[in-house]
Design an enzyme around this catalytic site. Structure first.
Site, short mmCIF file in Angstrom:
data_model
loop_
_atom_site.label_atom_id
_atom_site.label_comp_id
_atom_site.label_asym_id
_atom_site.label_seq_id
_atom_site.Cartn_x
_atom_site.Cartn_y
_atom_site.Cartn_z
N ASP A 87 -102.00 22.34 -6.09
CA ASP A 87 -102.65 21.55 -7.14
C ASP A 87 -101.99 20.17 -7.23
O ASP A 87 -102.47 19.30 -7.97
CB ASP A 87 -102.65 22.29 -8.48
CG ASP A 87 -101.26 22.62 -8.98
OD1 ASP A 87 -100.28 22.41 -8.25
OD2 ASP A 87 -101.16 23.10 -10.13
N SER A 88 -100.92 19.95 -6.43
CA SER A 88 -100.38 18.60 -6.26
C SER A 88 -101.43 17.65 -5.70
O SER A 88 -101.23 16.44 -5.72
CB SER A 88 -99.15 18.63 -5.35
OG SER A 88 -99.42 19.32 -4.15
N ASP B 16 -103.45 27.24 -4.62
CA ASP B 16 -102.88 27.21 -5.97
C ASP B 16 -103.96 27.53 -7.00
O ASP B 16 -105.07 26.99 -6.92
CB ASP B 16 -102.36 25.79 -6.28
CG ASP B 16 -100.85 25.72 -6.44
OD1 ASP B 16 -100.19 26.77 -6.56
OD2 ASP B 16 -100.33 24.59 -6.43
N LYS C 220 -101.48 31.28 -5.36
CA LYS C 220 -100.20 31.07 -6.01
C LYS C 220 -100.43 30.78 -7.48
O LYS C 220 -101.37 30.08 -7.84
CB LYS C 220 -99.44 29.91 -5.36
CG LYS C 220 -98.08 29.62 -6.00
CD LYS C 220 -97.18 28.76 -5.14
CE LYS C 220 -97.49 27.30 -5.13
NZ LYS C 220 -97.52 26.67 -6.47
N GLU D 118 -98.11 29.95 -11.33
CA GLU D 118 -96.83 29.56 -11.90
C GLU D 118 -96.42 30.56 -12.99
O GLU D 118 -97.25 30.98 -13.81
CB GLU D 118 -96.91 28.14 -12.48
CG GLU D 118 -97.17 27.08 -11.41
CD GLU D 118 -97.17 25.65 -11.93
OE1 GLU D 118 -96.93 25.44 -13.15
OE2 GLU D 118 -97.42 24.74 -11.12
N GLU E 132 -88.67 25.97 -7.43
CA GLU E 132 -88.73 24.51 -7.45
C GLU E 132 -87.68 23.93 -8.37
O GLU E 132 -87.59 24.31 -9.55
CB GLU E 132 -90.14 24.05 -7.88
CG GLU E 132 -90.25 22.52 -7.97
CD GLU E 132 -91.66 21.97 -7.99
OE1 GLU E 132 -92.62 22.75 -7.90
OE2 GLU E 132 -91.79 20.73 -8.10
#
Ligand SMILES: Nc1nc(=O)c2c([nH]1)NC[C@@H]1CN(c3ccc(C(=O)N[C@@H](CCC(=O)O)C(=O)O)cc3)CN21
Ligand SMILES: CC(C)C(=O)C(=O)O
Ligand SMILES: [Mg+2]
EC number: 2.1.2.11
Length: 292
Positions: free
Chosen positions: A72-73, A111, A141, A143, A209
């Site tokens: 999602d970056s 993501d 993925k 978070e 991270e």
């Protein structure tokens, strides 16, 4: 006797490496989460890069990068947002599908963007299913460790491999900022609990991270699933970078944990200026670019 396709990208740099290796190995079929698990047992370190389009993904696939993350970056790198927070499922699905189409060998991980799983496991399953069915990703993925436990369990039970993301979780920038995480005893213990929770819920790997190297090493030793570091020191099982950061395409400030392996911003700018100069000066198109 088994028939095996000849490796298309027999890299010189791979001579003498394990034929099963994720990077530099002989296999040309698509990599699975089982291959990822086997790499940890062999003690093999491996690289992951982000990718957001088919063409760039095909370059990394041909280079042998075994795992590609459609991060999602993309909000920062490709969509012009300040953070990852505004990224939508439509955006993730479109670019993830492109990366899957651009790759033959890499495991593609998509993501789950902010707001696509926080409501609970049912929402997480609906959106992860969309990435699997519409984009064709091999894993997703999300978070959070303990806080995303019901979601992780639901996806794993449904047969969707889950990569967990701990430490600095950029979707929480508005409460967390972009600071090193896991400093101090209490925060370190919470990170270990989160990692164990993700593993127990069935996650196949954990991104760490922006955490202190010693803590990342401890998490890596404590888990049987691989850890993937970004700003987490040298002792994780794998390393990931945002590709535009490592290739020097990102403009402005780049996180200190990035190493720059090329200067694409400079070379692309040079190419654009050379083209523009040729057009203005009349040097392009020349005879060989012209039809009569
Ligand atoms: N292009 C890009 N690269 C990334 O790595 C990245 C994104 N975008 N967008 C989403 C998140 C945001 N990330 C970030 C952004 C900034 C820092 C940062 O400024 N870190 C400080 C360290 C601060 C401290 O010491 O606590 C640094 O100096 O690098 C770190 C990660 C990582 N992700
Ligand atoms: C930096 C990686 C781990 C990520 O989540 C992303 O690129 O979105
Ligand atoms: Mg991300």
């Amino acid at each position: 006797m088994t028939l095996q396709a000849a490796p298309k990208q027999a890299a010189d740099s791979s001579a003498g490496t394990d034929p099963k290796a994720l990077y530099g190995g002989k296999s040309t079929r698509r990599i699975t989460v089982h291959d990822i698990a086997a790499a940890k047992e062999r003690g093999e370190k491996w690289p992951m890069l982000t990718a957001y389009d088919a063409m760039t993904a095909s370059v990394f696939d041909e280079a042998g990068i075994p795992v590609m993350l459609v991060g999602d970056s993309m909000g920062n790198t490709h969509l012009g947002y300040d953070t990852t927070v505004p990224v939508t499922m439509d955006e993730m699905t479109l670019l993830s599908a492109a990366v899957v189409r651009g790759t033959k060998r890499a495991l593609v991980v998509g993501d789950l963007p902010f707001g696509s799983y926080q409501e609970g496991p049912v929402q997480a399953l609906r959106n992860a299913t969309r990435l699997v069915k519409e984009a064709g990703v091999g894993a997703v993925k999300l978070e959070g460790g303990e806080r995303s436990l019901p979601q992780t369990e639901m996806l794993v039970q449904a047969g969707i491999p889950v990569m967990s993301h701990l430490g600095l979780t950029p979707q929480s920038v508005n409460t967390m900022g972009y600071r090193v995480q896991g400093r101090g005893d209490e925060a370190a213990h919470q990170l270990l609990r989160d990692a164990k929770a993700a593993q127990n819920a069935g996650a196949f790997a954990v991104v760490l991270e922006l955490v202190p190297a010693g803590l990342a090493a401890e998490v890596t030793r404590s888990l049987h699933i691989p850890t993937i570091g970004i700003g987490a020191g040298p002792d994780t099982d794998a390393q990931v970078l945002v590709w535009t950061d490592m290739a020097g395409l990102t403009g402005g400030k780049v996180p200190r944990f990035t190493k720059q392996y090329a200067n694409l911003r400079q070379s692309l700018g040079d190419a654009a200026r050379a083209f523009a100069d040729d057009v203005v000066g009349g040097a392009f198109p020349a005879e060989e670019h012209t039809f009569h």
